[in-house]
Design an enzyme around this catalytic site. Structure first.
Site, PDB file in Angstrom:
ATOM      1  N   ALA A   1      12.807  -8.356 -15.251  1.00  0.00           N
ATOM      2  CA  ALA A   1      12.410  -9.757 -15.113  1.00  0.00           C
ATOM      3  C   ALA A   1      11.580  -9.989 -13.850  1.00  0.00           C
ATOM      4  O   ALA A   1      11.384  -9.088 -13.026  1.00  0.00           O
ATOM      5  CB  ALA A   1      13.651 -10.642 -15.108  1.00  0.00           C
ATOM      6  N   HIS A   2      11.132 -11.241 -13.694  1.00  0.00           N
ATOM      7  CA  HIS A   2      10.229 -11.566 -12.593  1.00  0.00           C
ATOM      8  C   HIS A   2      10.891 -11.365 -11.226  1.00  0.00           C
ATOM      9  O   HIS A   2      12.072 -11.597 -11.039  1.00  0.00           O
ATOM     10  CB  HIS A   2       9.662 -12.984 -12.724  1.00  0.00           C
ATOM     11  CG  HIS A   2      10.688 -14.063 -12.865  1.00  0.00           C
ATOM     12  ND1 HIS A   2      10.380 -15.311 -13.331  1.00  0.00           N
ATOM     13  CD2 HIS A   2      12.022 -14.099 -12.606  1.00  0.00           C
ATOM     14  CE1 HIS A   2      11.454 -16.063 -13.340  1.00  0.00           C
ATOM     15  NE2 HIS A   2      12.464 -15.351 -12.904  1.00  0.00           N
ATOM     16  N   ASN A   3      10.064 -10.864 -10.303  1.00  0.00           N
ATOM     17  CA  ASN A   3      10.451 -10.669  -8.898  1.00  0.00           C
ATOM     18  C   ASN A   3      11.472  -9.553  -8.676  1.00  0.00           C
ATOM     19  O   ASN A   3      12.014  -9.417  -7.577  1.00  0.00           O
ATOM     20  CB  ASN A   3      10.980 -11.969  -8.276  1.00  0.00           C
ATOM     21  CG  ASN A   3       9.952 -13.076  -8.297  1.00  0.00           C
ATOM     22  OD1 ASN A   3      10.060 -14.017  -9.084  1.00  0.00           O
ATOM     23  ND2 ASN A   3       8.939 -12.963  -7.460  1.00  0.00           N
TER      24      ASN A   3
ATOM     25  N   GLN B 113       3.920 -18.647 -13.610  1.00  0.00           N
ATOM     26  CA  GLN B 113       4.273 -17.401 -12.921  1.00  0.00           C
ATOM     27  C   GLN B 113       3.044 -16.908 -12.159  1.00  0.00           C
ATOM     28  O   GLN B 113       2.078 -16.417 -12.750  1.00  0.00           O
ATOM     29  CB  GLN B 113       4.759 -16.373 -13.931  1.00  0.00           C
ATOM     30  CG  GLN B 113       5.933 -16.873 -14.789  1.00  0.00           C
ATOM     31  CD  GLN B 113       7.194 -17.101 -13.979  1.00  0.00           C
ATOM     32  OE1 GLN B 113       7.824 -16.158 -13.497  1.00  0.00           O
ATOM     33  NE2 GLN B 113       7.577 -18.362 -13.816  1.00  0.00           N
TER      34      GLN B 113
END
Length: 338
Positions: free
Chosen positions: A250-252, A209
């Site tokens: 969560a990511h993004n 990540q």
């Protein structure tokens, strides 16, 4: 003790006190030491009427002062100072900050571990057993309580409050006037994995990540909430966002300015949420969708596709007797076969 004059000054950062010119010097000097509800408040406490449901308690209140609308101010006791405002609840929110207990500890605790390259601003508090990494920047008047970890190359703005056991990962940016409550995780590794041909044998391939978490100004994040760093791009939390306890971002994910998110909500990766949205408790939002500005999602709503029109949305059924629910479930399955 807080005087009526100080209350007026605080309230008027958000809205005018409509009758302040009518208050005499003695009323303005009245000192209060706390806030109570209309029924329980004493002469040294402030109260407020934000809901007409409690109007019956107003006439008999012993509060020294009360926040009230013009519509009801004549119903307050004669010996209670009435402060007339358009929104008593907003006024209460503003003045509550004056009565909050302030931490007594200041300075840098001798057990804190701080990298030589870290840049610490003026009047910063760093509590016991904190760990501050290389090239970290901490702005003026920010306070880190015990056992906070800030990894390398992260920047924290001015006037932030970071409660115990918060972990902020490397390369993140935290704005000004941010409050992170106990156990918050910022910038942990996002849930990114690629399946191999047979995951039961050869497992999943971890995706590094590489993004960051960027948090705007005047953001509040509740205890045990996790905000993962982006996979490639950044995870972004806008200005004036408030997030409750136990939320997963969560990511993004991108969250627009002024959005509020209640507890137990989960937002899957690469979803974008607009400005001024209100997201109820235990809402589930799938990944890779867009939610426009000014959307309200009631508690336990499941969002599986983009929302392009502002408004209120719900899903699921409210609680009912089990026998009724079973009948409804049968009908629901039958509708799916039609």
């Amino acid at each position: 003790m807080i005087t009526i004059e100080q209350l007026i000054s605080q309230i008027e950062q958000r809205q005018p006190v409509l009758n302040k010119a009518e208050l005499n010097a003695e009323q303005r000097r009245l000192s209060l030491k706390g806030i109570g509800n209309l029924m329980m408040a004493n002469r040294q406490q402030l109260s407020f009427l934000a809901n007409p449901h409690y109007l019956s308690s107003l006439a008999n209140t012993h509060a020294g002062a009360v926040l009230i609308t013009a519509e009801h101010h004549n119903e307050a006791p004669n010996d209670t100072v009435a402060l007339i405002v358009a929104s008593p609840y907003l006024a209460y929110a503003s003045v509550s900050q004056l009565f909050a207990r302030q931490p007594s500890v200041s300075g840098i605790h001798p057990t804190a571990v701080i990298a030589d390259s870290a840049v610490i601003g003026n009047q910063v508090t760093i509590g016991a057993f904190c760990v501050i990494g290389e090239q970290v920047q901490i702005g003026d008047r920010s306070a880190l309580q015990a056992h906070v970890v800030v990894e390398d190359n992260t920047a924290i703005g001015t006037d932030c409050v970071i409660k115990p056991q918060v972990v902020i990962g490397h390369d993140c940016i935290i704005g000004n006037h941010v409050r992170l409550h106990a156990g918050v995780s910022i910038g942990s590794e996002g849930f990114g994995f690629a399946p191999t041909r047979n995951p039961s044998v050869t497992g999943w391939e971890r995706i590094a990540q590489l993004g960051r978490v960027l948090i705007g100004n005047h953001v509040r994040i509740g205890s045990q909430t996790c905000i993962d760093r982006g996979a490639i791009d950044d995870t972004v939390i806008g200005n004036h966002v408030i997030i409750d306890n136990l939320v997963q971002v969560a990511h993004n994910v991108r969250i627009g300015d002024g959005t509020a998110i209640a507890a137990h909500t989960g937002i899957a990766g690469s979803t974008s949420i607009g400005k001024r949205c209100i997201i109820g408790g235990a809402v589930g939002i799938t990944g890779h969708i867009d939610i426009t500005d000014d959307v309200t999602l009631s508690g336990m709503t499941m969002v599986t596709k983009s929302i392009t029109t502002a408004g209120s949305y719900s899903s699921g059924t409210a609680a009912m007797p089990t026998t009724n629910w079973r009948r409804a479930a049968v009908r629901f399955r039958q509708l799916g076969r039609d």
